[in-house]
Design a protein around this motif. Structure first.
Motif, PDB file in Angstrom:
ATOM      1  N   UNK A 101       0.854  -1.184   0.000  1.00 29.27           N
ATOM      2  CA  UNK A 101       0.000   0.000   0.000  1.00 29.27           C
ATOM      3  C   UNK A 101       0.895   1.241   0.000  1.00 29.27           C
ATOM      4  N   UNK A 102       0.499   2.233  -0.739  1.00 26.72           N
ATOM      5  CA  UNK A 102       1.347   3.407  -0.904  1.00 26.72           C
ATOM      6  C   UNK A 102       2.535   3.115  -1.790  1.00 26.72           C
ATOM      7  N   UNK A 103       2.318   2.641  -3.030  1.00 24.01           N
ATOM      8  CA  UNK A 103       3.442   2.185  -3.862  1.00 24.01           C
ATOM      9  C   UNK A 103       4.108   3.286  -4.683  1.00 24.01           C
ATOM     10  N   UNK A 104       3.845   4.544  -4.388  1.00 25.12           N
ATOM     11  CA  UNK A 104       4.382   5.616  -5.232  1.00 25.12           C
ATOM     12  C   UNK A 104       5.906   5.579  -5.296  1.00 25.12           C
ATOM     13  N   UNK A 105       6.568   5.326  -4.164  1.00 24.76           N
ATOM     14  CA  UNK A 105       8.032   5.261  -4.182  1.00 24.76           C
ATOM     15  C   UNK A 105       8.513   4.109  -5.054  1.00 24.76           C
ATOM     16  N   UNK A 106       7.839   2.991  -4.972  1.00 23.91           N
ATOM     17  CA  UNK A 106       8.193   1.818  -5.783  1.00 23.91           C
ATOM     18  C   UNK A 106       8.070   2.137  -7.265  1.00 23.91           C
ATOM     19  N   UNK A 107       6.960   2.755  -7.650  1.00 22.57           N
ATOM     20  CA  UNK A 107       6.771   3.122  -9.051  1.00 22.57           C
ATOM     21  C   UNK A 107       7.829   4.130  -9.507  1.00 22.57           C
ATOM     22  N   UNK A 108       8.171   5.090  -8.637  1.00 24.24           N
ATOM     23  CA  UNK A 108       9.186   6.083  -8.991  1.00 24.24           C
ATOM     24  C   UNK A 108      10.529   5.424  -9.247  1.00 24.24           C
ATOM     25  N   UNK A 109      10.903   4.465  -8.402  1.00 23.16           N
ATOM     26  CA  UNK A 109      12.181   3.775  -8.569  1.00 23.16           C
ATOM     27  C   UNK A 109      12.181   2.931  -9.841  1.00 23.16           C
ATOM     28  N   UNK A 110      11.093   2.194 -10.090  1.00 19.34           N
ATOM     29  CA  UNK A 110      11.017   1.381 -11.307  1.00 19.34           C
ATOM     30  C   UNK A 110      11.100   2.253 -12.553  1.00 19.34           C
ATOM     31  N   UNK A 111      10.437   3.403 -12.529  1.00 16.26           N
ATOM     32  CA  UNK A 111      10.499   4.306 -13.682  1.00 16.26           C
ATOM     33  C   UNK A 111      11.909   4.861 -13.856  1.00 16.26           C
ATOM     34  N   UNK A 112      12.539   5.239 -12.748  1.00 18.56           N
ATOM     35  CA  UNK A 112      13.895   5.782 -12.819  1.00 18.56           C
ATOM     36  C   UNK A 112      14.877   4.762 -13.378  1.00 18.56           C
ATOM     37  N   UNK A 113      14.607   3.483 -13.159  1.00 13.34           N
ATOM     38  CA  UNK A 113      15.475   2.416 -13.636  1.00 13.34           C
ATOM     39  C   UNK A 113      15.056   1.883 -15.009  1.00 13.34           C
ATOM     40  N   UNK A 114      14.044   2.493 -15.636  1.00 12.50           N
ATOM     41  CA  UNK A 114      13.703   2.159 -17.000  1.00 12.50           C
ATOM     42  C   UNK A 114      12.769   0.985 -17.194  1.00 12.50           C
ATOM     43  N   UNK A 115      12.109   0.528 -16.149  1.00 12.17           N
ATOM     44  CA  UNK A 115      11.172  -0.592 -16.311  1.00 12.17           C
ATOM     45  C   UNK A 115       9.924  -0.166 -17.089  1.00 12.17           C
ATOM     46  N   UNK A 116       9.574   1.093 -16.991  1.00 11.82           N
ATOM     47  CA  UNK A 116       8.487   1.646 -17.805  1.00 11.82           C
ATOM     48  C   UNK A 116       8.725   3.144 -17.947  1.00 11.82           C
TER      49      UNK A 116
END
Length: 267
Positions: A101-116
């Motif tokens: 819950x509260x996955x905004x940090x997770x999404x930010x890290x994945x985006x920064x690493x090029x997963x999407x």
């Protein structure tokens, strides 16, 4: 006393007692390496916060998101062997987000690493967006599990480590991030006991401790793991160098837990 003497006495600084002067003495000067690490941490955090700010959907768990930001970044940036190019490779490291819950940090890290693409962050929480309020492994590139029902991530990580061992894949590390409040669930205690007894050396648990748990343990969270044979470390959850050293500490023959303390959730 002349007027000049009186004025000097009124404006001159009072000399502190010796004990006070000693207490006020400056600490060790920061080295160039210290400044470089601090500058890198500040730059990384600023960039991640910019990415988090792109997600303007109706988010109910912002403190939960921000408490994981630094630890997640250090893991993905400096520790985990997983990236868009090997996301489906059998020998990749696995990261399981139990604190879903509260996955905004997770999404930010994945985006920064090029997963999407970073542009996808703008859609967070929208009806037709893959970036929901709980990560879905079928929709979010890089996500290993669907999460949000607390208390299941650590048991799933134990199963993942056992499965890799059964396949003879001894290289991949398995990491799971859980919140301290997840220890209100008995399934986690069973998983801790099992992993210690079976010596799951490739299993690593990251506990974000923001004082959310209902229950406590004598000696702290790390003591609960140590009692079951785990290697343990407790660090400042905002200090990137402490986190990195704890993440990479050797622990032959034992699973490893890092307790990352952050500011209290309700402070």
């Amino acid at each position: 006393m002349t007027n000049r003497s009186a004025a000097h006495a009124a404006t001159a600084p009072t000399r502190a007692p010796a004990a006070d002067r000693t207490a006020a003495a400056p600490g060790p000067r920061r080295t160039a390496a210290d400044r470089t690490a601090a500058d890198r941490t500040a730059a990384d955090r600023a960039r991640l916060l910019e990415l988090v700010a792109l997600m303007t959907g109706d988010e109910k768990h912002s403190p939960a998101a921000h408490s994981t930001l630094d630890a997640l970044w250090v893991l993905y940036d400096r520790v985990l062997d997983v990236h868009p190019g090997n996301a489906d490779a059998p020998d990749r490291d696995r990261f399981l987000l139990s604190k879903g819950h509260g996955p905004m940090a997770y999404y930010a890290v994945l985006a920064a690493k090029g997963f999407f693409p970073v542009e996808l962050l703008h859609s967070f929480g929208a009806y037709d967006s893959p970036l929901g309020h709980h990560p879905d492994r079928l929709l979010v590139p890089g996500a290993e599990i669907g999460s949000g029902s607390l208390g299941h991530g650590l048991p799933l990580a134990v199963g993942t480590a056992l499965g890799l061992r059964a396949q003879g894949l001894t290289g991949p590390a398995v990491w799971v991030l859980i919140g301290d409040a997840e220890f209100d669930e008995g399934s986690n205690h069973e998983a801790v006991a099992f992993a210690g007894a079976y010596g799951l050396e490739r299993l690593h648990t990251l506990v974000i401790d923001n004082s959310s748990a209902t229950h406590g343990w004598s000696g702290g969270i790390a003591a609960r793991f140590a009692g079951e044979g785990w290697s343990t470390a407790t660090v400042d959850g905002r200090d990137h160098e402490q986190l990195y050293r704890a993440f990479t500490a050797p622990h032959p023959g034992r699973p490893h837990v890092v307790v990352a303390r952050t500011e209290p959730k309700h402070s």
